[in-house]
Design a protein around this motif. Structure first.
Motif, short mmCIF file in Angstrom:
data_model
loop_
_atom_site.label_atom_id
_atom_site.label_comp_id
_atom_site.label_asym_id
_atom_site.label_seq_id
_atom_site.Cartn_x
_atom_site.Cartn_y
_atom_site.Cartn_z
N VAL A 156 -5.75 3.40 -0.76
CA VAL A 156 -5.29 4.78 -0.60
C VAL A 156 -5.09 5.46 -1.95
CG1 VAL A 156 -4.21 4.35 1.63
CG2 VAL A 156 -2.83 4.13 -0.45
N ALA A 157 -5.51 4.78 -3.03
CA ALA A 157 -5.36 5.36 -4.37
C ALA A 157 -6.18 6.63 -4.50
CB ALA A 157 -5.79 4.34 -5.43
N ARG A 158 -5.81 7.42 -5.49
CA ARG A 158 -6.49 8.71 -5.73
C ARG A 158 -6.47 9.01 -7.22
NH1 ARG A 158 -3.95 12.86 -2.75
NH2 ARG A 158 -3.52 11.31 -1.20
N MET A 159 -7.36 9.90 -7.61
CA MET A 159 -7.34 10.39 -8.98
C MET A 159 -6.19 11.38 -9.11
SD MET A 159 -9.75 8.62 -10.15
CE MET A 159 -9.82 9.22 -11.82
N LEU A 160 -5.61 11.48 -10.30
CA LEU A 160 -4.51 12.42 -10.52
C LEU A 160 -4.93 13.83 -10.09
CD1 LEU A 160 -3.17 11.30 -14.00
CD2 LEU A 160 -2.03 11.09 -11.80
N GLY A 161 -4.08 14.48 -9.32
CA GLY A 161 -4.33 15.85 -8.89
C GLY A 161 -5.18 15.99 -7.65
N GLU A 162 -5.76 14.89 -7.17
CA GLU A 162 -6.58 14.96 -5.96
C GLU A 162 -5.71 15.38 -4.79
OE1 GLU A 162 -9.34 11.87 -3.40
OE2 GLU A 162 -8.88 11.41 -5.50
N ARG A 163 -6.22 16.30 -3.95
CA ARG A 163 -5.36 16.94 -2.96
C ARG A 163 -5.52 16.42 -1.53
NH1 ARG A 163 -2.39 20.43 -5.30
NH2 ARG A 163 -1.56 21.12 -3.32
N ARG A 164 -6.29 15.36 -1.30
CA ARG A 164 -6.41 14.88 0.09
C ARG A 164 -5.07 14.35 0.59
NH1 ARG A 164 -7.18 9.12 -0.36
NH2 ARG A 164 -7.91 8.62 -2.45
N ALA A 165 -4.95 14.24 1.91
CA ALA A 165 -3.70 13.82 2.54
C ALA A 165 -3.27 12.45 2.04
CB ALA A 165 -3.86 13.80 4.06
N ALA A 166 -1.96 12.31 1.84
CA ALA A 166 -1.40 11.03 1.37
C ALA A 166 -1.21 10.08 2.54
CB ALA A 166 -0.06 11.29 0.68
N HIS A 167 -1.53 8.81 2.32
CA HIS A 167 -1.28 7.76 3.31
C HIS A 167 -0.44 6.71 2.62
CE1 HIS A 167 -4.16 9.36 6.19
NE2 HIS A 167 -4.95 9.59 5.16
N THR A 168 0.82 6.64 2.98
CA THR A 168 1.73 5.69 2.35
C THR A 168 2.68 5.12 3.39
OG1 THR A 168 3.16 5.38 0.41
CG2 THR A 168 3.47 7.41 1.67
N THR A 169 3.33 4.03 3.05
CA THR A 169 4.26 3.38 3.96
C THR A 169 5.54 4.20 4.05
OG1 THR A 169 3.31 1.25 3.33
CG2 THR A 169 5.47 1.21 4.41
N PRO A 170 5.92 4.63 5.25
CA PRO A 170 7.05 5.56 5.41
C PRO A 170 8.35 5.15 4.72
CG PRO A 170 5.88 5.34 7.48
CD PRO A 170 5.28 4.34 6.53
N GLY A 171 8.73 3.90 4.77
CA GLY A 171 10.01 3.49 4.17
C GLY A 171 10.07 3.60 2.66
N TYR A 172 8.92 3.82 2.01
CA TYR A 172 8.88 3.85 0.54
C TYR A 172 8.36 5.18 -0.01
CZ TYR A 172 9.86 -1.04 1.03
OH TYR A 172 10.47 -2.21 1.37
N ILE A 173 8.07 6.13 0.85
CA ILE A 173 7.45 7.38 0.40
C ILE A 173 8.40 8.21 -0.45
CG2 ILE A 173 8.06 8.67 2.49
CD1 ILE A 173 5.26 9.98 2.30
N ASP A 174 7.87 8.78 -1.50
CA ASP A 174 8.59 9.72 -2.35
C ASP A 174 8.91 10.95 -1.49
OD1 ASP A 174 9.30 11.71 -4.18
OD2 ASP A 174 7.58 11.41 -5.48
N PRO A 175 10.17 11.43 -1.48
CA PRO A 175 10.50 12.60 -0.67
C PRO A 175 9.63 13.82 -0.97
CG PRO A 175 12.50 11.56 -1.45
CD PRO A 175 11.35 10.86 -2.13
N GLY A 176 9.21 13.98 -2.22
CA GLY A 176 8.33 15.09 -2.57
C GLY A 176 6.99 14.99 -1.87
N VAL A 177 6.44 13.77 -1.79
CA VAL A 177 5.18 13.55 -1.09
C VAL A 177 5.38 13.79 0.41
CG1 VAL A 177 3.39 11.86 -0.54
CG2 VAL A 177 4.30 12.00 -2.86
N ALA A 178 6.53 13.32 0.93
CA ALA A 178 6.83 13.54 2.35
C ALA A 178 6.91 15.03 2.67
CB ALA A 178 8.13 12.85 2.73
#
Length: 197
Positions: A156-178
């Protein structure tokens, strides 16, 4: 772990036992035919060779090809097989941090530093290359049989600034990304801190 679909035959490798599975992938303990060197075989199921899972497998393979760090899982080969792809990667015979926490509970401060400082170094290397991991969790911190920690799963990695939807594990997600912001190196650091507590 559940078995799901069987591992397809991978030329040059022998699959031995299922280590774990997720929604679209399975990781098998395997060995190199002829040398018996241990490897992990990550089978990513891709119906029709299209879609998000295929893209994630290709991203992970591409990033593992160019990113080289002693605490990053290494890619040995990317193989197209019937029904998907197989990433031949380092075998983390020591299991995952998630398994260790499940068996033992919390780590001591010294153990946490020993396990996660090298992961922080691997993340710094990834960030210096302009990449955001995006899913730093205990399940993605693996150990060699000698106890060396390795960061895994760049699917699920991305290049810096890439704008596609984030896929991350809910219990660890950064609130800003959420909240809808684009993942950044700070997001990875937030997740690493979450793993440490």
């Amino acid at each position: 772990p559940g078995s799901g679909a069987a591992m397809p035959r991978v030329p040059g490798y022998v699959a031995e036992s299922l280590l774990g599975s997720g929604a679209s992938s399975q990781v098998w303990r395997g060995r190199v035919g002829g040398t018996d060197d241990p490897v992990a075989l990550k089978f990513v199921r891709v119906p029709g060779d299209a879609g998000e899972h295929a893209d994630a497998a290709r991203v992970e393979a591409a990033l593992l090809t160019v990113l080289d760090h002693p605490n990053l899982v290494r890619l040995h080969e990317f193989v197209t097989v019937p029904g998907g792809f197989v990433l031949v990667i380092d075998l983390a015979a020591g299991g995952s941090l998630a398994q260790l926490l499940s068996a033992r509970g919390r780590l001591s401060p010294g153990e946490a530093i020993s396990a996660l400082a090298p992961i922080g170094a691997a993340l710094a290397h990834v960030h210096d290359a302009g990449v955001v991991h995006g899913d730093v969790t205990p399940a993605n911190v693996l150990f060699t049989d000698g106890g060396v920690p390795m960061l895994a799963d760049l699917g699920v990695a991305r290049m810096l600034g890439e704008r596609r939807a984030a896929h991350t594990t809910p219990g660890y997600i950064d609130p800003g990304v959420a909240a809808g912001f684009v993942p950044s190196p700070r997001s990875d650091v937030f997740m690493l801190a979450g793993v440490a507590v």
